[in-house]
Design a protein around this motif. Structure first.
Motif, PDB file in Angstrom:
ATOM      1  N   GLN A  75      17.175 -11.984  -4.930  1.00  0.00           N
ATOM      2  CA  GLN A  75      15.712 -12.010  -4.940  1.00  0.00           C
ATOM      3  C   GLN A  75      15.168 -10.666  -4.487  1.00  0.00           C
ATOM      4  O   GLN A  75      15.723 -10.025  -3.600  1.00  0.00           O
ATOM      5  N   TRP A  76      14.071 -10.235  -5.137  1.00  0.00           N
ATOM      6  CA  TRP A  76      13.404  -9.011  -4.711  1.00  0.00           C
ATOM      7  C   TRP A  76      11.955  -9.011  -5.196  1.00  0.00           C
ATOM      8  O   TRP A  76      11.546  -9.850  -5.996  1.00  0.00           O
ATOM      9  N   THR A  77      11.182  -8.046  -4.706  1.00  0.00           N
ATOM     10  CA  THR A  77       9.761  -7.924  -5.027  1.00  0.00           C
ATOM     11  C   THR A  77       9.476  -6.533  -5.558  1.00  0.00           C
ATOM     12  O   THR A  77      10.029  -5.551  -5.060  1.00  0.00           O
ATOM     13  N   ASP A  78       8.599  -6.452  -6.564  1.00  0.00           N
ATOM     14  CA  ASP A  78       8.148  -5.169  -7.115  1.00  0.00           C
ATOM     15  C   ASP A  78       6.623  -5.126  -7.118  1.00  0.00           C
ATOM     16  O   ASP A  78       5.971  -6.076  -7.582  1.00  0.00           O
ATOM     17  N   LEU A  79       6.061  -4.041  -6.616  1.00  0.00           N
ATOM     18  CA  LEU A  79       4.621  -3.825  -6.701  1.00  0.00           C
ATOM     19  C   LEU A  79       4.257  -3.499  -8.148  1.00  0.00           C
ATOM     20  O   LEU A  79       4.883  -2.662  -8.791  1.00  0.00           O
ATOM     21  N   ILE A  80       3.208  -4.180  -8.659  1.00  0.00           N
ATOM     22  CA  ILE A  80       2.797  -3.992 -10.048  1.00  0.00           C
ATOM     23  C   ILE A  80       1.519  -3.179 -10.160  1.00  0.00           C
ATOM     24  O   ILE A  80       1.414  -2.254 -10.969  1.00  0.00           O
ATOM     25  N   ASP A  81       0.514  -3.493  -9.332  1.00  0.00           N
ATOM     26  CA  ASP A  81      -0.777  -2.838  -9.504  1.00  0.00           C
ATOM     27  C   ASP A  81      -1.603  -2.949  -8.230  1.00  0.00           C
ATOM     28  O   ASP A  81      -1.542  -3.962  -7.529  1.00  0.00           O
ATOM     29  N   VAL A  82      -2.373  -1.896  -7.957  1.00  0.00           N
ATOM     30  CA  VAL A  82      -3.360  -1.907  -6.875  1.00  0.00           C
ATOM     31  C   VAL A  82      -4.691  -1.507  -7.491  1.00  0.00           C
ATOM     32  O   VAL A  82      -4.856  -0.378  -7.949  1.00  0.00           O
ATOM     33  N   SER A  83      -5.631  -2.450  -7.527  1.00  0.00           N
ATOM     34  CA  SER A  83      -6.958  -2.197  -8.105  1.00  0.00           C
ATOM     35  C   SER A  83      -8.004  -2.573  -7.067  1.00  0.00           C
ATOM     36  O   SER A  83      -8.365  -3.745  -6.925  1.00  0.00           O
ATOM     37  N   GLY A  84      -8.449  -1.574  -6.307  1.00  0.00           N
ATOM     38  CA  GLY A  84      -9.391  -1.846  -5.236  1.00  0.00           C
ATOM     39  C   GLY A  84      -8.763  -2.771  -4.210  1.00  0.00           C
ATOM     40  O   GLY A  84      -7.657  -2.511  -3.714  1.00  0.00           O
ATOM     41  N   PRO A  85      -9.417  -3.913  -3.902  1.00  0.00           N
ATOM     42  CA  PRO A  85      -8.864  -4.823  -2.900  1.00  0.00           C
ATOM     43  C   PRO A  85      -7.784  -5.756  -3.444  1.00  0.00           C
ATOM     44  O   PRO A  85      -7.176  -6.505  -2.681  1.00  0.00           O
ATOM     45  N   LEU A  86      -7.530  -5.706  -4.752  1.00  0.00           N
ATOM     46  CA  LEU A  86      -6.577  -6.622  -5.369  1.00  0.00           C
ATOM     47  C   LEU A  86      -5.223  -5.949  -5.547  1.00  0.00           C
ATOM     48  O   LEU A  86      -5.115  -4.877  -6.146  1.00  0.00           O
ATOM     49  N   VAL A  87      -4.191  -6.608  -5.022  1.00  0.00           N
ATOM     50  CA  VAL A  87      -2.830  -6.075  -5.106  1.00  0.00           C
ATOM     51  C   VAL A  87      -1.953  -7.113  -5.808  1.00  0.00           C
ATOM     52  O   VAL A  87      -1.869  -8.268  -5.383  1.00  0.00           O
ATOM     53  N   THR A  88      -1.330  -6.690  -6.901  1.00  0.00           N
ATOM     54  CA  THR A  88      -0.501  -7.585  -7.702  1.00  0.00           C
ATOM     55  C   THR A  88       0.955  -7.173  -7.587  1.00  0.00           C
ATOM     56  O   THR A  88       1.286  -5.986  -7.658  1.00  0.00           O
TER      57      THR A  88
END
Length: 243
Positions: free
Chosen positions: A168-181
């Motif tokens: 299992q692992w996590t990848d950051l996809i997008d940071v758009s203002g206050p929203l982090v995906t």
């Protein structure tokens, strides 16, 4: 709709074994005792770990969760029959009158849509008895926690009884203002199945949270530093006024 990590039956079944250290919940158990709560609404109860901790201490607990697969895991746990489980959202609760409502871990931030956030705060307010408290945590945006959400920092391999080895692992996809995906990935060695789940969190500023609470009729009594993540999270204590 709930994220796949909570809604997919196979992911819900391994959620607890992949994150076994829930010492962060000890803080909330202590808060319930500090406030003298005898009845608690656990919003976004997930697989029921916190709800069951409270029920084990004799409290009357209601857990509300939109992901049915997670609720199925919660109901099947020892003592699961001592908790009232509700499949749904805090925006549409049945009538109740509780001393304390909680949103632990990422629950508050996972309510990313402003309309849903307003509805949640109002729904919880209506469920609290006069003088009852809402307590929840949210990460300080200034600390930019998402910079650590990558495979290198999050990768783990765990062997689970009856399941086998899971990567299992996590990848950051997008940071758009206050929203982090970000995206979680799970690889099941038993059959090679690869599952993913995308999640978006809203990072709210402290004054933004306080203003929303006041708007929905709460008194903001205190904002504490999270003891398990000092300097990184806020813990909000809001109260429904008496009278």
């Amino acid at each position: 709709m709930p994220d796949e990590i909570f809604e997919h039956p196979r992911l819900a079944s391994v959620y607890d074994p992949l994150d076994p250290d829930r010492s962060d919940l000890d803080v909330y158990v202590a808060i319930a005792a500090e406030l003298g709560a005898r009845s608690v609404l656990d919003v976004g109860c997930g697989t029921g770990t916190f709800a069951l901790l409270l029920a084990d201490r004799g409290l009357t607990v209601t857990g509300v969760e939109p992901a049915r697969a997670s609720l199925d895991v919660a109901r099947a746990k020892p003592g699961g029959d001592r908790v009232r489980w509700i499949h749904g959202y805090a925006t549409d609760l049945p009538p109740m009158w509780v001393d304390l409502a909680t949103m632990t871990a990422n629950v508050a931030q996972a309510i990313a849509d402003p309309h849903d956030w307003d509805g949640t705060l109002q729904g919880v307010h209506d469920a609290l008895r006069p003088g009852g408290h809402l307590v929840f945590e949210t990460r300080d945006p200034a600390r930019r926690a998402w910079l650590e959400w990558n495979r290198e920092a999050s990768y783990q391999v765990v062997t689970i009884d009856g399941v086998g080895t899971v990567e299992q692992w996590t990848d950051l996809i997008d940071v758009s203002g206050p929203l982090v995906t970000f995206r979680g990935t799970w690889v099941f060695a038993a059959d090679g199945q690869v599952l993913t789940s995308h999640s978006t969190l809203r990072f709210r500023e402290r004054d933004e949270v306080e203003a929303a609470l006041v708007e929905h009729g709460y008194d903001v009594r205190e904002v504490r530093d999270a003891p398990d993540r000092p300097g990184r999270e806020f813990v909000f204590f809001a109260r429904r006024p008496e009278g």
